[in-house]
Design an enzyme around this catalytic site. Structure first.
Site, PDB file in Angstrom:
ATOM      1  N   THR A  46       0.846  -1.185   0.000  1.00  0.00           N
ATOM      2  CA  THR A  46       0.000   0.000   0.000  1.00  0.00           C
ATOM      3  C   THR A  46       0.885   1.240   0.000  1.00  0.00           C
ATOM      4  O   THR A  46       2.069   1.174   0.362  1.00  0.00           O
ATOM      5  CB  THR A  46      -0.957   0.002   1.209  1.00  0.00           C
ATOM      6  N   THR A  48       1.513   4.548   1.519  1.00  0.00           N
ATOM      7  CA  THR A  48       2.356   5.108   2.583  1.00  0.00           C
ATOM      8  C   THR A  48       3.250   4.037   3.201  1.00  0.00           C
ATOM      9  O   THR A  48       4.396   4.314   3.564  1.00  0.00           O
ATOM     10  CB  THR A  48       1.479   5.775   3.660  1.00  0.00           C
ATOM     11  N   CYS A  49       2.737   2.817   3.288  1.00  0.00           N
ATOM     12  CA  CYS A  49       3.517   1.725   3.878  1.00  0.00           C
ATOM     13  C   CYS A  49       4.785   1.465   3.057  1.00  0.00           C
ATOM     14  O   CYS A  49       5.861   1.265   3.615  1.00  0.00           O
ATOM     15  CB  CYS A  49       2.667   0.446   3.951  1.00  0.00           C
ATOM     16  N   THR A  50       4.642   1.497   1.736  1.00  0.00           N
ATOM     17  CA  THR A  50       5.747   1.182   0.837  1.00  0.00           C
ATOM     18  C   THR A  50       6.675   2.367   0.592  1.00  0.00           C
ATOM     19  O   THR A  50       7.887   2.195   0.520  1.00  0.00           O
ATOM     20  CB  THR A  50       5.193   0.669  -0.510  1.00  0.00           C
TER      21      THR A  50
END
Length: 162
Positions: A46, A48-50
């Site tokens: 996803t 922001t996670c990545t």
């Protein structure tokens, strides 16, 4: 109840890809007698996670090690196959971060850090947070109010807090 500073991490059996396929990881045994950083996020691959959360811990890994942190663990409500592929595709595995899957969200729920956002297909996912624990006891906990941002739970912010 949401976990707090001073609490012991809940017992959990998470999954990690091993040479023979998915293998159970007893979290209590993994953290016993060690200083660990755990950061959790809504989902592999996803936005922001990545682009923000994982890279922040890749950038700060050596600084955490200098402060005595034995391991940095990323936990997400995903399966171990996805977590392995994501760790490899981001370069985080090569950088020395550990990716553990909370496939049924039992750890996330025991932490009191679960949420659902059905309009975007996120059911029983983890809120975004980071913590530092010593011998399984939470010493620092930084959680985001909004799962779409990575500010207080990023590597640099947690590093400053410890």
């Amino acid at each position: 109840m949401t976990i707090s500073v001073g609490d012991t991490l809940p017992a959990a059996s998470l999954l990690q890809m091993g040479a023979e396929g998915p293998a159970a990881v007893d979290l209590a045994a993994r953290v016993k007698g060690r200083k660990v950083v755990i950061f959790a996020l809504p989902g592999a691959y996803t936005g922001t996670c990545t682009t923000a959360h994982v890279p922040s811990f890749m950038r700060t890994k050596d600084q955490f090690a200098a402060k005595g942190v034995d391991e940095i663990i990323c936990i997400s409500v995903n399966d171990p196959f996805v977590m392995q592929a994501w760790g490899e595709s981001t370069g985080a595995t090569e950088a020395g971060l550990t990716f553990l899957a909370d496939g049924d969200a039992s750890f996330t729920k025991a932490m009191g850090m679960d949420f659902s956002a059905p309009p975007v297909g996120l059911i029983d996912r983890s809120k975004r947070y980071a913590l530092m624990a010593e011998d399984g006891v939470v010493k620092v906990l930084q959680a985001e109010e909004n799962p779409g941002v990575c500010e207080t739970s990023g590597g640099e912010a947690l590093l400053e807090a410890i």
